[in-house]
Design an enzyme around this catalytic site. Structure first.
Site, PDB file in Angstrom:
ATOM      1  N   VAL A 163     -35.193 -35.301 -25.833  1.00  0.00           N
ATOM      2  CA  VAL A 163     -36.001 -34.713 -24.752  1.00  0.00           C
ATOM      3  C   VAL A 163     -35.421 -33.369 -24.342  1.00  0.00           C
ATOM      4  O   VAL A 163     -36.157 -32.397 -24.133  1.00  0.00           O
ATOM      5  CB  VAL A 163     -36.097 -35.676 -23.564  1.00  0.00           C
ATOM      6  CG1 VAL A 163     -36.858 -35.020 -22.410  1.00  0.00           C
ATOM      7  CG2 VAL A 163     -36.792 -36.972 -23.972  1.00  0.00           C
ATOM      8  N   ASP A 164     -34.114 -33.272 -24.224  1.00  0.00           N
ATOM      9  CA  ASP A 164     -33.479 -31.988 -23.909  1.00  0.00           C
ATOM     10  C   ASP A 164     -33.820 -30.942 -24.964  1.00  0.00           C
ATOM     11  O   ASP A 164     -34.183 -29.805 -24.649  1.00  0.00           O
ATOM     12  CB  ASP A 164     -31.954 -32.150 -23.839  1.00  0.00           C
ATOM     13  CG  ASP A 164     -31.477 -32.696 -22.507  1.00  0.00           C
ATOM     14  OD1 ASP A 164     -32.130 -32.432 -21.484  1.00  0.00           O
ATOM     15  OD2 ASP A 164     -30.447 -33.378 -22.493  1.00  0.00           O
ATOM     16  N   ILE A 165     -33.671 -31.312 -26.226  1.00  0.00           N
ATOM     17  CA  ILE A 165     -33.876 -30.360 -27.308  1.00  0.00           C
ATOM     18  C   ILE A 165     -35.323 -29.879 -27.354  1.00  0.00           C
ATOM     19  O   ILE A 165     -35.598 -28.675 -27.451  1.00  0.00           O
ATOM     20  CB  ILE A 165     -33.487 -30.997 -28.662  1.00  0.00           C
ATOM     21  CG1 ILE A 165     -31.968 -31.290 -28.706  1.00  0.00           C
ATOM     22  CG2 ILE A 165     -33.886 -30.098 -29.824  1.00  0.00           C
ATOM     23  CD1 ILE A 165     -31.107 -30.065 -28.571  1.00  0.00           C
TER      24      ILE A 165
END
Length: 403
Positions: A163-165
């Site tokens: 999700v961060d990426i």
């Protein structure tokens, strides 16, 4: 993006991944870090000596200046950098920029051409907007965890901070779009995304299933949730992944495994039939694939146009012939002289990979260079450092990077 200057106030992962992509494409990214430890990810394992590999993975090609943003002098220096910048990236909780005296009106007054890209956990509205958002929490809240695992009773987080990426990717895309709009006669815009919005955006047909059929999709382990045969299968040696997505591929697959009778069976004639009888089909396929080693199956299946490949761990993947052929690994050297191999950005321009021009910076590595570029002389810079407003590393060895 040569000639574009980006001020990076982000930390941890989503924001830094966004600015790493921009830096890969040639943007001049100035990473603003606190004097009390810098980016929080500098303290996260795993470590190579004193260097966080978490930090190293998303901070290539950037410059670092370390400022005391709680001081008037530090905020004044930041304002000076923003005045000449093209874009600002930040991932604070909603309202933090306003508390820093850098709300939308103030930023417009400082630099009316400034593009502002904001990343939050849950967006700027709704009952969760003030919550801190971290990758695994968002994976769970967005439904992503519910379809990842062996069964509904045994679900898992995705093994990387997906999700961060992907939020970093979305943020970079939005920022570049705003820069294009400005360059073609539009005004400077503010763009935003959140981990929650991005995670739901990743849901694809799983989210559409929930919306249209009012049904919660279930995890299928290593099988594709709707297409069969499509998943991981054991062979005489290692597991392989086989993806049979069309009827012509199904016929070719059956020919390769010596089961030309299967397409004639009512249970396996169409894609819908095969999905309904997935368990029986997988048992038959595993029995046939277990007669030969993985490499033999992979070669033969790919030879007839059926996607198939090994199940590698990351050590095998980064050292694979394919990664080597693509030049995905760059060798560089940190400012303290230590060597570092890093993954380059995943983009090529006219078939030329984006280069790693510079290793991830030490905290405040470029403080003096950046302040000099703002017109400060050595005496002024020394005074700021003596007062603790600015920080630089105690020792800087010659550094260089090669792509």
């Amino acid at each position: 993006m040569s000639g574009i200057r980006v001020i990076d106030l982000s930390r941890a992962l989503a924001g830094p991944y966004c600015t790493a992509l921009l830096a890969d494409l040639g943007a001049d990214v100035i990473k603003i870090e606190t004097v009390t430890g810098g980016d929080s990810s500098r303290a996260w394992p795993p470590f190579d000596g004193d260097h966080s590999l978490y930090f190293d993975s998303t901070n290539r090609n950037k410059k670092s200046i370390s400022l005391d943003l709680y001081s008037d002098a530090g905020r004044e220096l930041l304002t000076g950098l923003l005045a000449d910048a093209d874009a600002l990236v930040e991932n604070f909780k909603p309202g933090t920029m306003e508390k820093m005296g850098l709300g939308a009106e103030r930023l417009r007054a400082v630099n009316p051409r400034l593009i502002v890209s904001s990343i939050t956990g849950y967006g700027t509205a709704g009952p969760w907007k003030d919550r801190a958002g971290l990758d695994q929490v968002i994976q769970a809240a967005s439904g992503l965890t519910s379809v990842t695992g062996r069964s509904a009773e045994e679900t898992y987080r995705v093994g990387i901070p997906i999700v961060d990426i992907t939020t970093g990717m979305v943020s970079a895309f939005a920022l570049v779009s705003a820069l294009y709009a400005r360059a073609t006669g539009g005004t400077a815009q503010s763009v935003s995304t959140s981990l929650f919005e991005t995670a739901l955006g990743l849901s694809a047909f799983q989210g559409q299933t929930a919306l249209t059929l009012d049904r919660a999709p279930q995890p299928q382990g290593n099988n594709h949730p709707t297409i069969a045969p499509y998943g991981a299968y054991a062979t005489a040696s290692d597991d392989i992944v086989v993806a049979v997505a069309t009827e012509s591929q199904w016929a070719a697959f059956c020919s390769v495994i010596g089961r030309t009778d299967l397409p004639k069976e009512p249970r396996f004639t169409t894609g819908r039939d095969r999905a309904l009888h997935r368990e029986e089909l997988n048992e038959l396929i595993t029995r046939e694939l277990s007669t030969r080693p993985a490499a033999a199956w992979i070669e033969e299946l790919n030879g007839v146009g059926i996607p198939s490949g090994p199940v590698f761990d990351y050590l095998q993947a980064v050292n694979s012939d394919q990664a080597r052929a693509l030049g995905l690994i760059a060798e560089t050297r940190r400012s303290d002289g230590s060597e570092l191999r890093v993954l380059r950005g995943p983009v090529s321009i006219d078939q030329a990979p984006t280069p790693v021009r510079q290793a991830p910076p030490a905290l405040g590595e470029h403080s003096r260079e950046i302040l000099s570029g703002m017109g400060l002389d050595n005496e002024q810079i020394d005074r700021l450092m003596a007062e603790g407003i600015v920080r630089e590393p105690a020792v800087l060895a010659p550094s260089g990077a090669t792509a």
